[in-house]
Design a protein around this motif. Structure first.
Motif, PDB file in Angstrom:
ATOM      1  N   ASP A 118     -21.351 -55.572   7.248  1.00  0.00           N
ATOM      2  CA  ASP A 118     -21.526 -54.125   7.397  1.00  0.00           C
ATOM      3  C   ASP A 118     -22.660 -53.651   6.501  1.00  0.00           C
ATOM      4  O   ASP A 118     -22.524 -53.630   5.281  1.00  0.00           O
ATOM      5  N   SER A 120     -23.785 -50.677   6.403  1.00  0.00           N
ATOM      6  CA  SER A 120     -23.645 -49.262   6.075  1.00  0.00           C
ATOM      7  C   SER A 120     -22.936 -49.028   4.746  1.00  0.00           C
ATOM      8  O   SER A 120     -22.890 -47.906   4.258  1.00  0.00           O
ATOM      9  N   TRP A 141     -14.064 -50.609  10.843  1.00  0.00           N
ATOM     10  CA  TRP A 141     -15.295 -49.877  11.125  1.00  0.00           C
ATOM     11  C   TRP A 141     -16.147 -50.583  12.181  1.00  0.00           C
ATOM     12  O   TRP A 141     -16.657 -49.958  13.105  1.00  0.00           O
ATOM     13  N   TYR A 144     -14.781 -50.141  15.575  1.00  0.00           N
ATOM     14  CA  TYR A 144     -15.143 -48.839  16.147  1.00  0.00           C
ATOM     15  C   TYR A 144     -16.609 -48.796  16.543  1.00  0.00           C
ATOM     16  O   TYR A 144     -16.952 -48.430  17.674  1.00  0.00           O
ATOM     17  N   ARG A 145     -17.500 -49.174  15.626  1.00  0.00           N
ATOM     18  CA  ARG A 145     -18.932 -48.987  15.821  1.00  0.00           C
ATOM     19  C   ARG A 145     -19.475 -49.806  16.987  1.00  0.00           C
ATOM     20  O   ARG A 145     -20.326 -49.352  17.742  1.00  0.00           O
ATOM     21  N   TYR A 146     -18.971 -51.038  17.150  1.00  0.00           N
ATOM     22  CA  TYR A 146     -19.527 -51.940  18.155  1.00  0.00           C
ATOM     23  C   TYR A 146     -18.690 -52.032  19.435  1.00  0.00           C
ATOM     24  O   TYR A 146     -19.170 -52.616  20.423  1.00  0.00           O
ATOM     25  N   ARG A 169     -27.747 -46.091  17.173  1.00  0.00           N
ATOM     26  CA  ARG A 169     -27.103 -46.974  16.196  1.00  0.00           C
ATOM     27  C   ARG A 169     -28.074 -48.040  15.710  1.00  0.00           C
ATOM     28  O   ARG A 169     -28.141 -48.353  14.520  1.00  0.00           O
ATOM     29  N   GLU A 173     -29.351 -48.560  11.808  1.00  0.00           N
ATOM     30  CA  GLU A 173     -29.198 -49.805  11.068  1.00  0.00           C
ATOM     31  C   GLU A 173     -30.542 -50.299  10.547  1.00  0.00           C
ATOM     32  O   GLU A 173     -30.630 -50.819   9.427  1.00  0.00           O
ATOM     33  N   ASP A 193     -21.043 -39.547  16.343  1.00  0.00           N
ATOM     34  CA  ASP A 193     -19.801 -40.205  15.916  1.00  0.00           C
ATOM     35  C   ASP A 193     -18.666 -39.222  15.649  1.00  0.00           C
ATOM     36  O   ASP A 193     -17.514 -39.645  15.517  1.00  0.00           O
ATOM     37  N   SER A 197     -15.083 -40.883  16.698  1.00  0.00           N
ATOM     38  CA  SER A 197     -14.405 -41.479  15.544  1.00  0.00           C
ATOM     39  C   SER A 197     -13.032 -40.855  15.334  1.00  0.00           C
ATOM     40  O   SER A 197     -12.084 -41.546  14.926  1.00  0.00           O
ATOM     41  N   ARG A 229     -17.208 -43.332   9.113  1.00  0.00           N
ATOM     42  CA  ARG A 229     -16.725 -44.552   8.476  1.00  0.00           C
ATOM     43  C   ARG A 229     -15.528 -44.275   7.576  1.00  0.00           C
ATOM     44  O   ARG A 229     -14.552 -45.031   7.577  1.00  0.00           O
TER      45      ARG A 229
END
Length: 305
Positions: A118, A120, A141, A144-146, A169, A173, A193, A197, A229
């Protein structure tokens, strides 16, 4: 069409059919190098163009093939976009190496691979137990993100929405990895998000310890300044009960280099690093099954095309 594309994409991602060179982030890297550069991204106009051009291309392609061959080409395009957006071979490989390092009790390797999971969040674990808890948060996380966020955008806005989210995204990154001065991307991703989220993290509460998970979710979800996050990680950790059992659950499958599944053998000395991750994997799996079930019901009742 959304449900079929979604299921095919998950199947392809699970069996790692798509090579690394065709992963969405790899395609975006070549797209960025060919059409833009880091210096151009400092100009807001070029940055906006870089963000919207992939989704505009998908929108034009969907418009061109609409109705051709009784809609078969549209379906193929939906499936291809879904496969590209949901395939994350690089993250899978890093996570597999972390699990293997934890199973053999290699704490130094655990720290190394955990830092790659991660970008982030700065990994600042004081001991092995703290490392396990932080990686557990990263697992929630990353899930969720991917996967979760892409699924929600794909369900609600189709391929165009999913491609736009993945593009934003990717540039966020890159901003973090290379310290680029493109704060617009960070603000835009915060907005994208915000609602997904909150929906996805509520699923963690439903799939885990509801009272504790919902209590944390309620405190954070209605605060508009809470980042995605923090909401996802803290809700997931509150909803999951960690027993620190030594034996890995049978549901965990770690693929070897030949693509076959192997049950990890857990070194008792590495238990504090691995167990929170396994617990979070189980919770994330239940949450994703809940999301698939919801999509199926929405499709049956005609809410989702």
């Amino acid at each position: 069409m959304a449900l079929f594309s979604f299921l095919v994409a998950i199947l392809v991602e699970r069996f790692k059919v798509l090579p690394l060179s065709l992963q969405f982030d790899q395609l975006l890297t070549r797209y960025h190098q060919a059409l833009f550069g880091d210096n151009q991204l400092n100009q807001q106009g070029w940055l906006l163009l870089a963000l919207v051009l992939p989704s505009v291309t998908v929108a034009v392609a969907l418009y061109v093939v609409q109705g051709l061959f009784w809609g078969a080409l549209s379906l193929v395009l939906w499936v291809v976009v879904a496969i590209l957006c949901f395939s994350h071979l690089e993250q899978r490989q890093v996570f597999k190496r972390y699990i293997q390092a934890a199973c053999r009790g290699d704490l130094q390797a655990c720290y190394h691979y955990a830092g790659q999971l991660d970008c982030s969040e700065c990994l600042d674990a004081v001991d092995s137990r703290d490392l396990g808890l932080k990686v557990g948060q990263s697992v929630a996380w990353i899930n969720y993100r991917y996967y979760g966020a892409i699924a929600l955008f794909f369900i609600l806005l189709g391929p165009i929405g999913a491609v736009f989210y993945c593009t934003v995204r990717y540039y966020d990154e890159e901003r973090q990895r290379r310290d680029l001065d493109i704060s617009l991307v960070e603000r835009l991703l915060f907005v994208l998000d915000w609602l997904p989220s909150r929906l996805f993290s509520f699923g963690f509460a439903l799939c885990g310890e509801f009272n504790r998970g919902f209590s944390v979710w309620r405190q954070l979800a209605f605060n508009p300044k809470v980042c995605a996050r923090q909401l996802v990680a803290e809700t997931a950790m509150a909803a999951q009960v960690l027993s620190f059992a030594v034996k890995a659950p049978e549901s965990l499958q770690v693929s070897d280099a030949h693509g076959e599944d192997a049950q990890p053998t857990v070194n008792p000395a590495a238990n504090l690093e691995l167990e929170p991750t396994l617990a979070m994997l189980a919770l994330s799996k239940r949450n994703f099954i809940l999301l698939v079930t919801l999509l199926s019901l929405l499709t049956i009742f005609g809410v989702v095309n």
